[in-house]
Structure formats: C-alpha cells, structure tokens
Design a protein around this motif. Structure first.
Motif, PDB file in Angstrom:
ATOM      1  N   TYR A  55       0.818  -1.227   0.000  1.00  5.85           N
ATOM      2  CA  TYR A  55       0.000   0.000   0.000  1.00  5.85           C
ATOM      3  C   TYR A  55       0.844   1.265   0.000  1.00  5.85           C
ATOM      4  CZ  TYR A  55       1.214  -1.073   4.831  1.00  5.85           C
ATOM      5  OH  TYR A  55       1.914  -1.417   5.943  1.00  5.85           O
ATOM      6  N   CYS A  56       2.151   1.128   0.232  1.00  7.79           N
ATOM      7  CA  CYS A  56       2.946   2.309   0.611  1.00  7.79           C
ATOM      8  C   CYS A  56       3.902   2.774  -0.482  1.00  7.79           C
ATOM      9  CB  CYS A  56       3.726   1.977   1.879  1.00  7.79           C
ATOM     10  SG  CYS A  56       4.820   3.316   2.391  1.00  7.79           S
ATOM     11  N   GLN A  93      10.453   9.771  12.747  1.00  2.37           N
ATOM     12  CA  GLN A  93       9.876   8.722  11.906  1.00  2.37           C
ATOM     13  C   GLN A  93      10.731   8.477  10.671  1.00  2.37           C
ATOM     14  OE1 GLN A  93       6.044   9.004   9.439  1.00  2.37           O
ATOM     15  NE2 GLN A  93       5.341   7.861  11.214  1.00  2.37           N
ATOM     16  N   LYS A 146       2.528   0.626  14.060  1.00  3.28           N
ATOM     17  CA  LYS A 146       1.171   0.308  13.595  1.00  3.28           C
ATOM     18  C   LYS A 146       1.073  -1.141  13.133  1.00  3.28           C
ATOM     19  CE  LYS A 146      -1.242   3.611  11.595  1.00  3.28           C
ATOM     20  NZ  LYS A 146      -1.564   4.663  10.585  1.00  3.28           N
ATOM     21  N   GLU A 148      -1.489  -2.002  11.188  1.00  2.07           N
ATOM     22  CA  GLU A 148      -2.091  -1.764   9.859  1.00  2.07           C
ATOM     23  C   GLU A 148      -3.364  -2.585   9.625  1.00  2.07           C
ATOM     24  OE1 GLU A 148      -0.634   0.769   9.021  1.00  2.07           O
ATOM     25  OE2 GLU A 148       1.531   0.607   9.080  1.00  2.07           O
ATOM     26  N   ILE A 186      -4.816   0.967   8.921  1.00  2.00           N
ATOM     27  CA  ILE A 186      -5.269   1.762   7.783  1.00  2.00           C
ATOM     28  C   ILE A 186      -6.727   1.368   7.529  1.00  2.00           C
ATOM     29  CG2 ILE A 186      -4.918   2.305   5.361  1.00  2.00           C
ATOM     30  CD1 ILE A 186      -2.026   1.336   5.651  1.00  2.00           C
ATOM     31  N   PRO A 216      -7.598   6.939   6.539  1.00  2.00           N
ATOM     32  CA  PRO A 216      -8.139   6.251   5.362  1.00  2.00           C
ATOM     33  C   PRO A 216      -7.056   5.772   4.407  1.00  2.00           C
ATOM     34  CG  PRO A 216      -8.387   8.629   5.138  1.00  2.00           C
ATOM     35  CD  PRO A 216      -7.838   8.392   6.516  1.00  2.00           C
ATOM     36  N   PHE A 217      -7.289   4.626   3.786  1.00  2.00           N
ATOM     37  CA  PHE A 217      -6.386   4.131   2.742  1.00  2.00           C
ATOM     38  C   PHE A 217      -6.479   5.044   1.515  1.00  2.00           C
ATOM     39  CE2 PHE A 217      -6.223   1.623  -1.254  1.00  2.00           C
ATOM     40  CZ  PHE A 217      -4.847   1.469  -1.300  1.00  2.00           C
ATOM     41  N   ILE A 218      -5.311   5.405   0.993  1.00  2.00           N
ATOM     42  CA  ILE A 218      -5.251   6.232  -0.213  1.00  2.00           C
ATOM     43  C   ILE A 218      -4.367   5.513  -1.223  1.00  2.00           C
ATOM     44  CG2 ILE A 218      -4.564   8.482  -1.132  1.00  2.00           C
ATOM     45  CD1 ILE A 218      -4.797   9.471   1.841  1.00  2.00           C
ATOM     46  N   ILE A 292       4.301   8.772   1.190  1.00  2.00           N
ATOM     47  CA  ILE A 292       3.698   7.478   1.539  1.00  2.00           C
ATOM     48  C   ILE A 292       2.440   7.246   0.704  1.00  2.00           C
ATOM     49  CG2 ILE A 292       2.572   6.227   3.412  1.00  2.00           C
ATOM     50  CD1 ILE A 292       4.394   7.631   5.346  1.00  2.00           C
ATOM     51  N   TYR A 293       1.635   8.305   0.581  1.00  2.00           N
ATOM     52  CA  TYR A 293       0.415   8.249  -0.248  1.00  2.00           C
ATOM     53  C   TYR A 293       0.274   9.608  -0.931  1.00  2.00           C
ATOM     54  CZ  TYR A 293      -1.044  10.213   4.214  1.00  2.00           C
ATOM     55  OH  TYR A 293      -1.096  10.953   5.363  1.00  2.00           O
TER      56      TYR A 293
HETATM   57  N1  5AD Z   1      -2.826   5.127   2.554  1.00  3.84           N
HETATM   58  C1  5AD Z   1      -3.028   5.484   3.843  1.00  3.84           C
HETATM   59  N2  5AD Z   1      -2.128   5.313   4.817  1.00  3.84           N
HETATM   60  C2  5AD Z   1      -0.956   4.755   4.475  1.00  3.84           C
HETATM   61  N3  5AD Z   1       0.132   4.463   5.208  1.00  3.84           N
HETATM   62  C3  5AD Z   1       1.037   3.904   4.399  1.00  3.84           C
HETATM   63  N4  5AD Z   1       0.573   3.830   3.134  1.00  3.84           N
HETATM   64  C4  5AD Z   1      -0.680   4.354   3.158  1.00  3.84           C
HETATM   65  C5  5AD Z   1      -1.673   4.564   2.171  1.00  3.84           C
HETATM   66  N5  5AD Z   1      -1.483   4.222   0.902  1.00  3.84           N
HETATM   67  C6  5AD Z   1       0.222   4.716   6.643  1.00  3.84           C
HETATM   68  C7  5AD Z   1       0.591   3.457   7.397  1.00  3.84           C
HETATM   69  C8  5AD Z   1       1.959   3.750   7.918  1.00  3.84           C
HETATM   70  C9  5AD Z   1       1.943   5.260   8.036  1.00  3.84           C
HETATM   71  C10 5AD Z   1       3.282   5.893   8.079  1.00  3.84           C
HETATM   72  O1  5AD Z   1       1.222   5.670   6.898  1.00  3.84           O
HETATM   73  O2  5AD Z   1      -0.298   3.264   8.472  1.00  3.84           O
HETATM   74  O3  5AD Z   1       2.205   3.140   9.160  1.00  3.84           O
END
Ligand code: 5AD
Ligand code: SF4
Length: 335
Positions: A55-56, A93, A146, A148, A186, A216-218, A292-293
C-alpha cells in the motif's frame, strides 16, 4: 472495557447512527481532554525503506522515489526548530531504514532531550526489542508501531510476507519496556469488510494502547494497490469515533491522510473524538519525497510555519494547543 458489542460497532461503521456516534465521541473527548489538543511534530528523517508493503509509496521496490537520509545534526536542528515553535512532542519517523545505528539514534534522542523539555516518540519500524529498550534508557518516551490490520492473513498479504505475530510481540515488548505505546490500522484497505474493522477496533482496544492512529487508505500510483478504491473519509471518521468510545483516555490523532480527501478532514476528526494533530516539520526540500500516499506533505512551509498552522487550525475550532506534553492518561494512572 467493551462498552460496545461487535454488532453495534458494525452498525455504526455502516453509518447506522452517525449523529449519535459523533456527538458521543465529541462529548467523551471533551470530558477527558477539555479544550486541549496535543500537537506532535514529526521529523521524517529518512524515506529509505527495506520493506515492500503493497500500500505504501515508500516501498523498497518503488524506484521513482527520490530517497534521502538526514544526518544527525540536521534531524536535531529540525527538532529544535519545532520545539522553539512550541511543540512539546517530537516524533522521529523513518521507513525501515536500518542504516541508522543504535548509537546514532541515541545521539538524536540525547541531542533533543538535552536541549528541550519535550517528549520523544520513536516511529522506526521493526527494530529489535533490545534496541528499543536501549533507546528507552536513553530517554525516548513513546513508540508508534502500527499493525495496519489485526488480521494475521491480511497482514501477511499487504506487507508482503511479514509475520503479524512477530509485530504484535514487538508491540507488547515496547509496552513492557515502559514506553507509552501507540498503534493502529489503515481504514478501508482493498477488500476490507466492516466485520474486519469491528474486529480491528476490539483488538486494538484490548491492547490498552496509549495512542490509536487510524486514517483512510489512499491508493498510491506506484504500488501494487494503485487501482484499488480509496478507503473513504466517513469510514475513517467512524472508526476513530468508535475508538474514542472504546478508549476514552487514549490519544487519538486526526491523521493527515484525512486531508487528502477533504481539506477540512482533520478538523472533522477533531470534532468527532480525535484530540491530537501531527504536523510534519521535515525540511521542505525533503518533505515532498516522504510520499507514503498521494497528497502527503503537499504543504510546503518551514518548520515554524508548520507548527503555527497546526495551532491556527486548533484555535479556529475553539480548542487550545496544549502547553503540556500530552502524556498518556493511562500512564498517569488516571485510568
Ligand atoms: N494510505 C493510507 N495510509 C498509508 N500508510 C502507508 N501507506 C498508506 C496509504 N497508501 C500509513 C501506514 C503507515 C503510516 C506511516 O502511513 O499506516 O504506518
Ligand atoms: Fe516501509 Fe512503513 Fe511504507 Fe511499509 S509502510 S513500505 S515499512 S515505510
């Protein structure tokens, strides 16, 4: 302390009673924290990562990232500027970048703690329990690790073969060492279910965490999850509001990811049970590469401006930026 049953949680997560949920969460926040909101300044000191989380955007396989590592003096300098601007917590971080030796991390912790009366939070990923114990002795106060997701199978899939139980063991060790500990998930990962999110909430609440972070997931374009649907702000706001109901005393941030959907996303979080915001104080030239997103760290202002913008956001809502370090109520034996 399960004040809510699983079915009730599932109903709330589905939007069954948003008004009731949000007002209860806001009341609980107000009861326990009054008008105070805690500000945590994050120094994202390295975007190098040896992991492959699907996801990252910082995953090791993403060759489009312009990687950076800050040196010890620059990290301390960013922390100093944030502390001088009024931050009482500095979060260090990075990706899982093990090129920073325990001694170098110690130097950073001592450099910051020696100069300012601030709390230091480590968000360094899967370092060993022995290393974390050493840094605790050096003066680090808190850790953020986390999960996750709290489902071991999903964890293995989204983090490319990593072991959930190993992560959980480390989290428990951090607590035992004496750290204030934060974790979270997430919200709305690909193929999520509300049942799983309810289980995540119950699991996280059982851990007795000092801090619970969920955003939220992005979808990030340069990851295997590029074409997945986004998690959604409402689902995320419901999750953190429910986290407040289940964990009245925990620190719960309105995460920056909320702002990727809605410019007032973090404000909405603070009005729905959250009590913390975490502005980035990473130097502007590096900050945009901590991607990250999409949308992460889009604001390019210097350290002092970052802190004062966060304070303005807090004030605009009728809250006050707390002058305290915002230590866990659990650690102060309030609970
Ligand atoms: N969308 C949302 N949160 C994310 N993280 C990492 N990738 C994504 C994403 N695509 C969050 C994770 C990580 C934090 C640094 O960012 O929870 O631990
Ligand atoms: Fe690395 Fe953390 Fe991103 Fe995973 S979530 S790839 S460990 S920075």
């Amino acid at each position: 302390m399960a004040v809510l049953g699983r079915d009730e949680i599932i109903n709330y997560l589905g939007g069954g009673n948003d008004d009731g949920l949000y007002s209860t969460a806001d009341n609980l926040r107000a009861e326990n924290f009054g008008r105070e909101v805690y500000l945590r300044a994050i120094v994202e000191f390295s975007n190098v990562c040896n992991k492959k989380c699907n996801y990252c955007g910082l995953r090791a396989a993403n060759s489009k990232v312009s990687r950076y590592r800050m040196d010890v003096a620059d990290i301390i300098e960013s922390a100093n500027l944030a502390a001088e601007a009024g931050a009482r917590t500095i979060v260090l971080q990075s990706g899982d970048d093990f090129s920073y030796s325990p001694d170098r991390i110690e130097e950073i912790i001592s450099g910051i703690k020696g100069a300012h009366d601030v709390a230091v939070t480590l968000s360094l990923g899967d370092r060993s329990a022995a290393e974390y114990e050493h840094w605790f002795k050096c003066g680090a106060d808190r850790c953020l690790l986390k999960l996750e997701t709290t489902n071991p199978d999903i964890y293995g899939k989204i983090r490319c073969g990593e072991d959930f139980h190993k992560r959980l063991k480390l989290l428990r060790s951090l607590k035992q060492i004496g750290y204030e500990v934060g974790s979270g998930i997430i919200v709305g990962l690909p193929d999520y279910t509300v049942e799983q999110l309810a289980d995540d909430l119950l699991f996280l609440s059982d851990l007795g965490l000092d801090m619970i972070a969920a955003g939220p997931f992005i979808p990030h374009p340069d990851t295997p999850f590029s074409s997945a649907a986004a998690g959604g702000i409402d689902l995320s706001l419901r999750f953190t509001a429910l986290a407040r109901l289940l964990n009245p005393f925990s620190n719960i941030p309105a995460t920056s990811a909320l702002d990727s959907f809605d410019p007032e996303g973090r404000e909405k979080g603070l009005q729905r049970g959250c009590n913390v915001i975490m502005p980035s104080v990473t130097p502007v030239s590096k900050r945009r590469n901590y991607n990250i997103y999409p949308g992460k760290n889009a604001v390019s202002v210097d350290v002092a401006d970052s802190v004062s913008r966060a304070e303005e956001l807090i004030r605009a809502l009728g809250f006050v930026a707390s002058a305290s370090k915002g230590s866990s109520r659990r650690m102060n034996n309030v609970e």
